[in-house]
Scaffold this active site. Structure first.
Site, PDB file in Angstrom:
ATOM      1  N   HIS A 132     -42.550  34.032   3.376  1.00 24.48           N
ATOM      2  CA  HIS A 132     -43.159  34.200   4.708  1.00 24.48           C
ATOM      3  C   HIS A 132     -42.855  35.755   5.171  1.00 24.48           C
ATOM      4  O   HIS A 132     -43.689  35.950   6.145  1.00 24.48           O
ATOM      5  CB  HIS A 132     -42.285  33.632   5.804  1.00 24.48           C
ATOM      6  N   CYS A 133     -42.302  36.448   4.401  1.00 26.20           N
ATOM      7  CA  CYS A 133     -42.305  38.065   4.753  1.00 26.20           C
ATOM      8  C   CYS A 133     -42.817  39.035   3.965  1.00 26.20           C
ATOM      9  O   CYS A 133     -43.788  39.631   4.360  1.00 26.20           O
ATOM     10  CB  CYS A 133     -40.429  38.315   4.953  1.00 26.20           C
ATOM     11  N   LEU A 134     -42.370  39.121   2.833  1.00 27.30           N
ATOM     12  CA  LEU A 134     -42.808  40.072   1.909  1.00 27.30           C
ATOM     13  C   LEU A 134     -44.282  40.528   1.634  1.00 27.30           C
ATOM     14  O   LEU A 134     -44.816  41.491   1.692  1.00 27.30           O
ATOM     15  CB  LEU A 134     -42.193  40.278   0.557  1.00 27.30           C
TER      16      LEU A 134
END
Length: 418
Positions: free
Chosen positions: A258-260
């Site tokens: 969900h982030c990188l």
């Protein structure tokens, strides 16, 4: 306090349960009715929240779950933990906007609203605050308080617990900061106040850009080391013996979650919009990481070619489909890209991942199998994409005729590392 946590995913549910455990009365709000049904039944779908913990706070009445916005009325503090995806390279903040309108309709004087969703600098004061003010008819910093406190969730991380990870806090003014810090002081062991919401928003992006750029660096070095006859893994191990000035990162088949793959591009977009210049480091890193699945497939094609086999018609077993070690999450996992490329080349692809619940793998479009000795032996090639603890690595070494190991966990004459 009466607490609302809007969004009951991997960020919101741990916060809601922990807030209930320390004595608040918490309403977990989510528009996904299937999620709400599972929560009401005491069935946790987030790996860092055991169902037993969820049932405990449900039984005491400290926590309740709902999809009914009317149940949010009268809150003292509301925390927004909704997704902020990218759509064609552009941040999609519609979930924040919708949630802000819902909370604004239930906002009362003296209440506090905190944004935790990752976003670009300026979102709290330039987007969230105006929506809350327009919907409620109240004035931020006068009638209600607001701020930003970025999530630092690391699913499955055994070293840094949810409440043991230092928590950044910020407010639109001093009174907002005091209220937000006071709330999180009761939940986290350490809070770190900063001067304003833009600083906190930028800090979150710096954290993820740092990882994103360094992962892309070792990924590109891995693609160059192999043709130079250098074992990139041994070289990284050697560099990591330096006790200062070096942080260890290792290559892999790409980045996911969900982030990188998402957060660094928020800053790139904002810089382009506000300043009219590219964020070249992030754009280059994104290009490298997005093409790592292509490199994995190219290495596999070359390996089969050396064995006088073609990828077309070969039986390929992919081991470890999630984006992270021991996780259950498939979001943006490079395994989907690897599988798609292999299928397009005519390979017969199967996937094994003991951590993914049945039915959660629809985006992969490959048959799920067990990582048994029979499946391993039957494959023309095995690709270890993620080295989950539940895999029997010695068995894989014994029965696989060829393994492309993307995690440097296997050894033997039939194994090549990425």
């Amino acid at each position: 306090m009466e607490v609302v946590v809007a969004g009951q995913g991997y960020v919101g549910l741990p916060l809601a349960v922990r807030a209930a455990e320390v004595g608040h009365r918490v309403v977990g709000y989510d528009v996904d009715t299937d999620r709400i049904k599972r929560l009401i039944a005491g069935d946790s779908y987030v790996e860092d929240v055991a169902s037993s913990r969820l049932r405990a706070v449900l039984d005491t009445g400290a926590y309740s779950a709902t999809a009914d916005a009317a149940a949010l009325a009268g809150f003292d503090i509301a925390v927004i933990t909704v997704p902020t995806p990218l759509r064609d390279g552009v941040p999609d903040l519609t979930y924040i906007e919708s949630c802000a309108r819902t909370l604004g309709e239930n906002l009362r004087p003296g209440a506090t609203v905190v944004l935790e969703s990752t976003t670009y600098p300026g979102t709290t004061e330039e987007l969230l605050l105006p929506i809350l003010e327009k919907t409620s008819g109240l004035k931020g910093g006068v009638d209600f308080l607001a701020g930003f406190s970025p999530e630092r969730i690391a699913p499955g991380n055994k070293r840094w617990s949810f409440d043991g990870t230092p928590k950044l806090v910020s407010g639109i003014d001093a009174e907002s900061l005091d209220a937000i810090k006071g709330f999180y002081d009761g939940i986290f062991q350490t809070t770190v106040p900063v001067s304003g919401t833009k600083v906190a928003e930028m800090a979150k992006l710096i954290e993820n850009v740092f990882r994103f750029v360094n992962i892309s660096l070792v990924n590109e070095m891995a693609t160059l080391a192999a043709p130079l006859g250098v074992n990139i893994w041994e070289a990284i191990d050697a560099a990591a013996t330096k006790p200062f000035g070096f942080t260890r990162f290792t290559p892999g088949p790409g980045v996911g979650g969900h982030c990188l793959p998402v957060d660094p591009l928020f800053l790139s977009w904002k810089v382009q919009q506000e300043l009219g210049v590219p964020f070249r480091f992030v754009e280059l890193a994104d290009d490298v990481n997005r093409h790592m699945p292509d490199y994995v497939v190219r290495r596999l094609v070359e390996a089969l070619d050396k064995r006088r086999m073609t990828i077309n018609g070969s039986r390929i077993l992919l081991l470890g489909l999630t984006y992270k070690y021991n996780a259950t999450d498939l979001r943006n996992s490079p395994s989907a890209r690897v599988a798609g490329l292999l299928i397009n080349l005519g390979a017969e692809v199967r996937g094994a991942d003991p951590n993914i619940p049945e039915g959660d793998d629809t985006e992969l479009n490959v048959p799920r199998v067990d990582a048994s000795a029979e499946e391993v032996a039957a494959a023309d090639a095995v690709v270890l994409l993620m080295d989950h603890a539940r895999f029997d690595l010695p068995m894989i070494e014994k029965y696989a005729t060829y393994v492309l190991d993307c995690r440097n966990r296997l050894s033997g004459p039939n194994v090549e590392t990425l």
